[in-house]
Design a protein around this motif. Structure first.
Motif, PDB file in Angstrom:
ATOM      1  N   GLY A  21       0.761  -1.020  -0.081  1.00  0.00           N
ATOM      2  CA  GLY A  21      -0.055  -0.048  -0.283  1.00  0.00           C
ATOM      3  C   GLY A  21       0.973   1.552  -0.012  1.00  0.00           C
ATOM      4  N   ARG A  22       2.231   1.077  -0.280  1.00  0.00           N
ATOM      5  CA  ARG A  22       3.040   2.573  -0.212  1.00  0.00           C
ATOM      6  C   ARG A  22       3.700   2.452  -1.164  1.00  0.00           C
ATOM      7  NH1 ARG A  22       7.743   2.130   2.233  1.00  0.00           N
ATOM      8  NH2 ARG A  22       7.706  -0.278   2.493  1.00  0.00           N
ATOM      9  N   VAL A  23       3.509   4.040  -1.440  1.00  0.00           N
ATOM     10  CA  VAL A  23       3.531   4.022  -3.453  1.00  0.00           C
ATOM     11  C   VAL A  23       5.697   4.640  -3.223  1.00  0.00           C
ATOM     12  CG1 VAL A  23       3.805   5.607  -5.521  1.00  0.00           C
ATOM     13  CG2 VAL A  23       1.966   5.668  -3.918  1.00  0.00           C
ATOM     14  N   LEU A  24       6.413   3.391  -3.703  1.00  0.00           N
ATOM     15  CA  LEU A  24       7.434   3.552  -4.305  1.00  0.00           C
ATOM     16  C   LEU A  24       7.498   4.164  -5.263  1.00  0.00           C
ATOM     17  CD1 LEU A  24       8.685  -0.395  -3.065  1.00  0.00           C
ATOM     18  CD2 LEU A  24       8.030   1.579  -1.832  1.00  0.00           C
ATOM     19  N   ALA A  25       6.993   4.175  -6.505  1.00  0.00           N
ATOM     20  CA  ALA A  25       7.771   5.371  -7.922  1.00  0.00           C
ATOM     21  C   ALA A  25       6.199   5.133  -8.206  1.00  0.00           C
ATOM     22  CB  ALA A  25       8.353   4.283  -8.560  1.00  0.00           C
ATOM     23  N   ASN A  26       6.525   6.619  -8.977  1.00  0.00           N
ATOM     24  CA  ASN A  26       5.264   7.071  -9.533  1.00  0.00           C
ATOM     25  C   ASN A  26       5.530   8.047 -11.138  1.00  0.00           C
ATOM     26  OD1 ASN A  26       2.677   7.640 -10.188  1.00  0.00           O
ATOM     27  ND2 ASN A  26       1.671   8.502  -8.828  1.00  0.00           N
ATOM     28  N   PHE A 281      -2.161  12.077  -8.023  1.00  0.00           N
ATOM     29  CA  PHE A 281      -3.331  10.647  -8.104  1.00  0.00           C
ATOM     30  C   PHE A 281      -4.726  11.292  -8.856  1.00  0.00           C
ATOM     31  CE2 PHE A 281      -0.816  10.016  -4.255  1.00  0.00           C
ATOM     32  CZ  PHE A 281       0.603   9.362  -5.032  1.00  0.00           C
ATOM     33  N   ASN A 282      -4.574  12.408  -9.007  1.00  0.00           N
ATOM     34  CA  ASN A 282      -6.171  12.368  -9.417  1.00  0.00           C
ATOM     35  C   ASN A 282      -5.698  12.683 -11.507  1.00  0.00           C
ATOM     36  OD1 ASN A 282      -8.280  13.014  -7.796  1.00  0.00           O
ATOM     37  ND2 ASN A 282      -7.186  14.671  -7.398  1.00  0.00           N
ATOM     38  N   SER A 283      -4.422  13.584 -12.389  1.00  0.00           N
ATOM     39  CA  SER A 283      -4.313  13.093 -12.871  1.00  0.00           C
ATOM     40  C   SER A 283      -3.782  11.203 -13.219  1.00  0.00           C
ATOM     41  CB  SER A 283      -2.949  14.123 -13.069  1.00  0.00           C
ATOM     42  OG  SER A 283      -1.624  13.566 -12.327  1.00  0.00           O
ATOM     43  N   ASP A 284      -3.955  11.327 -14.622  1.00  0.00           N
ATOM     44  CA  ASP A 284      -3.125   9.742 -14.717  1.00  0.00           C
ATOM     45  C   ASP A 284      -2.134   9.526 -14.318  1.00  0.00           C
ATOM     46  OD1 ASP A 284      -6.393   9.866 -15.645  1.00  0.00           O
ATOM     47  OD2 ASP A 284      -5.602  10.254 -17.124  1.00  0.00           O
ATOM     48  N   ASN A 285      -1.833   8.513 -14.041  1.00  0.00           N
ATOM     49  CA  ASN A 285      -0.490   8.201 -13.337  1.00  0.00           C
ATOM     50  C   ASN A 285      -0.841   5.583 -12.953  1.00  0.00           C
ATOM     51  OD1 ASN A 285      -1.941   7.291 -10.555  1.00  0.00           O
ATOM     52  ND2 ASN A 285      -2.615   8.071 -10.862  1.00  0.00           N
ATOM     53  N   GLY A 286       0.192   5.971 -12.913  1.00  0.00           N
ATOM     54  CA  GLY A 286       0.401   4.480 -12.620  1.00  0.00           C
ATOM     55  C   GLY A 286       0.237   4.166 -11.341  1.00  0.00           C
ATOM     56  N   ALA A 287       0.356   4.466 -10.927  1.00  0.00           N
ATOM     57  CA  ALA A 287       0.807   4.244  -9.090  1.00  0.00           C
ATOM     58  C   ALA A 287      -0.888   3.737  -8.629  1.00  0.00           C
ATOM     59  CB  ALA A 287       1.478   5.379  -8.097  1.00  0.00           C
ATOM     60  N   MET A 288      -1.817   4.484  -9.058  1.00  0.00           N
ATOM     61  CA  MET A 288      -3.360   3.633  -8.558  1.00  0.00           C
ATOM     62  C   MET A 288      -4.076   2.108  -9.536  1.00  0.00           C
ATOM     63  SD  MET A 288      -5.440   6.342 -11.072  1.00  0.00           S
ATOM     64  CE  MET A 288      -5.883   6.363 -13.447  1.00  0.00           C
ATOM     65  N   ILE A 289      -2.939   2.018 -10.213  1.00  0.00           N
ATOM     66  CA  ILE A 289      -2.832   0.722 -10.888  1.00  0.00           C
ATOM     67  C   ILE A 289      -2.433  -0.050 -10.107  1.00  0.00           C
ATOM     68  CG2 ILE A 289      -2.703   0.197 -13.503  1.00  0.00           C
ATOM     69  CD1 ILE A 289      -5.296   2.071 -13.160  1.00  0.00           C
TER      70      ILE A 289
END
Ligand code: MG
Length: 327
Positions: A21-26, A281-289
């Motif tokens: 659940g922690r974001v390491l890279a985006n 995280f509101n603009s498109d991003n890979g972290a949410m996926i």
């Protein structure tokens, strides 16, 4: 062990890495929109060119040794763009031997917001280029986001984009409309809310017409105020109907400070709390996926096939068709 997520539904090719659940890279690379807007094949070419480098950068930044799962945006989005992300994910899954998870883009925007603030059951206003929906979790027949209300025609983001192009503003259009609107005066405009649904094209046509005669600043201001007020009214109705305790806004247009202010005031007037995720995280991003893929991977009962080719893309993937199998 980490999960990698690949997003490519529109002009952003994004790769995120999460662990527990922690974001390491985006990491992301964004296609620069021309005055003519977004041509899917050209954007897909751009994604294809940058995919490898963005994936490598994300993995390097995260510093992970092993990939446990790979997620990608199955839809909704532009076919050629989605295809690049899907194929990249299949390749990564094959190379690493990690299972593949198809993710709904809209659900990912909402889920990362819910995750950041630890919310159990918020009412959601999901606003992006192509979508504008009021959502909430429902348990039957299986847990999913129910659509309480939505636009009958275009998404609020694309509506603002169309206006911005007609007004000869520069991209990014949403923020250039907001800048132009500063200090404008209100002109009455068509306001269409039907229960918890709404339409934007009448409003847009009216604003385009006024552009020819009226003060540009006033038209931009009135268009933005009217569109956001409609969204607020529909969200307020859903809030009172459902009795949910929290409100969140997510998606590209949730970056609008004006929209946030209006929703915040509305929520507060009913003693409800309002939350919005950081812009990243509101603009498109890979972290949410990646986050949702990790939740799918950890959730009991998910048995994904390892063969990537078993999962495709769905340009019109509806959020209610995506099951939420976690808390
Ligand atoms: Mg989006």
């Amino acid at each position: 062990m980490a999960t990698v997520g690949i997003e490519s539904s529109a002009h952003t090719f994004g790769v995120g890495v999460v662990e527990d659940g922690r974001v390491l890279a985006n990491v992301k690379s964004m296609y620069r929109i021309s005055d003519r807007g977004l041509i899917p094949m050209k954007v897909a070419d751009f994604h294809q060119k940058h995919a490898g480098a963005v994936i490598r950068r994300a993995l390097k930044e995260a510093g992970v040794e092993r990939v446990e799962a790979v997620g990608y945006t199955m839809g909704p989005g532009l076919g050629p763009c989605l295809r690049v992300g899907q194929l990249s994910a299949i390749v990564l899954s094959r190379i690493t031997g990690a299972p593949l998870y198809p993710v709904n883009h809209a659900a990912a925007h909402v889920e990362i917001t819910r995750h950041i603030y630890g919310l159990r059951d918020p009412l959601v206003l999901y606003v992006s280029g192509g979508n504008s929906q009021i959502l909430g979790l429902e348990d039957k027949p299986q847990k999913h986001y129910h659509v309480y209300g939505e636009t009958f025609d275009v998404g609020v983001g694309n509506m603002l984009d169309s206006f911005a192009r007609a007004a000869k503003l520069k991209p990014a259009w949403g923020s250039s409309v907001a800048r132009l609107a500063e200090g404008g005066r209100y002109i009455a405009m068509p306001y269409t809310v039907k229960g918890m649904d709404f339409t934007f094209t009448g409003l847009l046509t009216n604003a385009m017409k006024l552009l020819k005669s009226g003060e540009k600043r006033d038209v931009a201001f009135s268009l933005q105020e009217t569109a956001f007020s409609m969204l607020c009214e529909a969200t307020e109705r859903a809030l009172l109907l459902t009795g949910k305790r929290e409100v969140i806004a997510s998606g590209g247009v949730a970056q609008s400070r004006r929209l946030r202010d209006m929703l915040g005031v509305m929520a507060k007037s009913h003693g409800r709390k309002f939350y919005v995720a950081p812009d990243e995280f509101n603009s498109d991003n890979g972290a949410m996926i990646a986050l949702v893929a990790e939740k799918m991977h950890t959730a009991v009962g998910m048995k994904p096939k390892i063969k990537g080719s078993d999962y495709g893309i769905k340009q019109r993937y509806r959020i209610e068709d995506f099951m939420i199998r976690w808390g």
